[in-house]
Write a protein that holds these residues in place. Sequence first.
Motif, mmCIF file in Angstrom:
data_model
loop_
_atom_site.group_PDB
_atom_site.id
_atom_site.type_symbol
_atom_site.label_atom_id
_atom_site.label_comp_id
_atom_site.label_asym_id
_atom_site.label_seq_id
_atom_site.Cartn_x
_atom_site.Cartn_y
_atom_site.Cartn_z
ATOM 1 N N MET A 152 9.611 7.467 8.462
ATOM 2 C CA MET A 152 10.311 6.945 9.629
ATOM 3 C C MET A 152 11.800 6.799 9.357
ATOM 4 O O MET A 152 12.639 7.113 10.210
ATOM 5 C CB MET A 152 9.719 5.599 10.041
ATOM 6 N N LEU A 153 12.146 6.333 8.156
ATOM 7 C CA LEU A 153 13.547 6.188 7.786
ATOM 8 C C LEU A 153 14.236 7.545 7.734
ATOM 9 O O LEU A 153 15.360 7.712 8.227
ATOM 10 C CB LEU A 153 13.664 5.479 6.435
ATOM 11 N N ALA A 154 13.552 8.544 7.161
ATOM 12 C CA ALA A 154 14.124 9.890 7.077
ATOM 13 C C ALA A 154 14.329 10.485 8.463
ATOM 14 O O ALA A 154 15.357 11.125 8.735
ATOM 15 C CB ALA A 154 13.213 10.787 6.237
ATOM 16 N N GLU A 155 13.367 10.277 9.358
ATOM 17 C CA GLU A 155 13.490 10.802 10.720
ATOM 18 C C GLU A 155 14.659 10.158 11.445
ATOM 19 O O GLU A 155 15.390 10.826 12.185
ATOM 20 C CB GLU A 155 12.191 10.561 11.492
ATOM 21 N N LYS A 156 14.848 8.856 11.236
ATOM 22 C CA LYS A 156 15.956 8.167 11.886
ATOM 23 C C LYS A 156 17.297 8.671 11.370
ATOM 24 O O LYS A 156 18.246 8.862 12.149
ATOM 25 C CB LYS A 156 15.829 6.662 11.644
ATOM 26 N N GLN A 157 17.377 8.921 10.074
ATOM 27 C CA GLN A 157 18.628 9.400 9.491
ATOM 28 C C GLN A 157 18.958 10.817 9.938
ATOM 29 O O GLN A 157 20.127 11.186 10.050
ATOM 30 C CB GLN A 157 18.537 9.333 7.963
ATOM 31 N N ASN A 158 17.904 11.603 10.212
ATOM 32 C CA ASN A 158 18.110 12.999 10.622
ATOM 33 C C ASN A 158 18.263 13.168 12.123
ATOM 34 O O ASN A 158 18.545 14.263 12.603
ATOM 35 C CB ASN A 158 16.939 13.860 10.140
ATOM 36 N N ALA A 159 18.040 12.085 12.856
ATOM 37 C CA ALA A 159 18.104 12.165 14.327
ATOM 38 C C ALA A 159 19.537 12.404 14.800
ATOM 39 O O ALA A 159 20.488 11.953 14.189
ATOM 40 C CB ALA A 159 17.559 10.878 14.924
ATOM 41 N N GLU A 218 0.821 -1.207 0.000
ATOM 42 C CA GLU A 218 0.000 0.000 0.000
ATOM 43 C C GLU A 218 0.858 1.261 0.000
ATOM 44 O O GLU A 218 1.899 1.324 0.672
ATOM 45 C CB GLU A 218 -0.926 0.007 1.225
ATOM 46 N N GLU A 219 0.413 2.277 -0.731
ATOM 47 C CA GLU A 219 1.162 3.530 -0.822
ATOM 48 C C GLU A 219 1.280 4.211 0.535
ATOM 49 O O GLU A 219 2.303 4.816 0.856
ATOM 50 C CB GLU A 219 0.500 4.473 -1.830
ATOM 51 N N ARG A 220 0.228 4.130 1.352
ATOM 52 C CA ARG A 220 0.282 4.758 2.670
ATOM 53 C C ARG A 220 1.334 4.096 3.552
ATOM 54 O O ARG A 220 2.008 4.770 4.341
ATOM 55 C CB ARG A 220 -1.096 4.706 3.345
ATOM 56 N N THR A 221 1.488 2.788 3.416
ATOM 57 C CA THR A 221 2.523 2.083 4.173
ATOM 58 C C THR A 221 3.907 2.534 3.714
ATOM 59 O O THR A 221 4.789 2.816 4.529
ATOM 60 C CB THR A 221 2.394 0.561 3.995
ATOM 61 N N LYS A 222 4.089 2.616 2.398
ATOM 62 C CA LYS A 222 5.380 3.050 1.851
ATOM 63 C C LYS A 222 5.728 4.459 2.327
ATOM 64 O O LYS A 222 6.874 4.736 2.718
ATOM 65 C CB LYS A 222 5.338 3.014 0.327
ATOM 66 N N ALA A 223 4.743 5.354 2.318
ATOM 67 C CA ALA A 223 4.982 6.735 2.720
ATOM 68 C C ALA A 223 5.359 6.819 4.195
ATOM 69 O O ALA A 223 6.278 7.559 4.586
ATOM 70 C CB ALA A 223 3.742 7.584 2.439
ATOM 71 N N PHE A 224 4.671 6.055 5.034
ATOM 72 C CA PHE A 224 4.971 6.058 6.471
ATOM 73 C C PHE A 224 6.382 5.549 6.732
ATOM 74 O O PHE A 224 7.150 6.168 7.478
ATOM 75 C CB PHE A 224 3.955 5.196 7.223
ATOM 76 N N LEU A 225 6.749 4.440 6.129
ATOM 77 C CA LEU A 225 8.072 3.872 6.356
ATOM 78 C C LEU A 225 9.166 4.797 5.828
ATOM 79 O O LEU A 225 10.241 4.899 6.434
ATOM 80 C CB LEU A 225 8.168 2.492 5.705
ATOM 81 N N SER A 226 8.902 5.477 4.748
ATOM 82 C CA SER A 226 9.876 6.445 4.215
ATOM 83 C C SER A 226 10.091 7.587 5.191
ATOM 84 O O SER A 226 11.221 8.033 5.415
ATOM 85 C CB SER A 226 9.400 6.988 2.866
#
Length: 290
Positions: A283-290, A273-281
């Motif tokens: 989360m990944l961006a937030e982790k990389q920017n943390a 699902e696109e909504r799942t892909k968007a959420f995981l993206s």
Amino acid sequence: MTITDANTSRQNEENTEQIMENTAIDTQNITNIDNTAQLDSQSESIIEVRHLGKIFGTHEVLKDIDFDVQKGDVTCIIGSSGSGKSTLLRCITLFETPTAGEIYFHGEDVTKTKSAPKYREKVTMVFQSFNLFNNLSVLANCTIGPRKVLKMKKDEANAVAMKYLELVGMSAYINAKPRQLSGGQKQRVAIARALAMSPEVILFDEPTSALDPEMVGEVLEVMKELAEAGLTMIVVTHEMTFARDVANKVVFMDGGVIVEEGAPEQIFTSPKEERTKAFLSRMLAEKQNA
């Protein structure tokens, strides 16, 4: 180490290595978790949620939720804040009354039960805010349920509590009050308290969200060991690594509905699902920017 020494060292910002040493779990004891927490060789549905809905005022928080929990499952529920994850847990434990639908526990619709406390003996919850009794010691926090609810004698309740406090690495702090503990230690006591009730299922509502980053690992390690021992768990979490590595089922919620569910490798590597892909993206961006 005495309680006084522990408190003094914590106030002096005891180093992380010492904290992690105190979290060490005796894996031999984990294999002795009550049979209700052992993984059965046969799949057995413990909880079945059917067409569950919840409305607060004019706001529909949960919409036609369906999912099953089998014995030994570790189900992680992920999704953005406000997606209905915590409300779902509170409905399953009957801390909130569903507006619609059914929740079956071993085939019985518990939404019609007249004894929610009795049901919660078997389906219990660990909260993000710990919910310990501040005026009671660590040991007393873990014995009050077995004594008052399960009607255990004092010696029996103490033995059960000590078993699980040792399991989560908190047996050295039995005389401490919650105010003397770190956030990670409080959450480990809360987990021991839940285990002392010999539940069939434990629900965790973002158990690390109120913790300092250095304390998160010790709580997740305890939960990982419990999962490996076969404890049936439903975990609302923002810890994607835990969901990927420990769960056998991941449920993604958004806007009060289950958008997608499946095995961790499917959800995290090839979501449909696109909504799942968007959420995981995100989360990944937030982790990389943390």
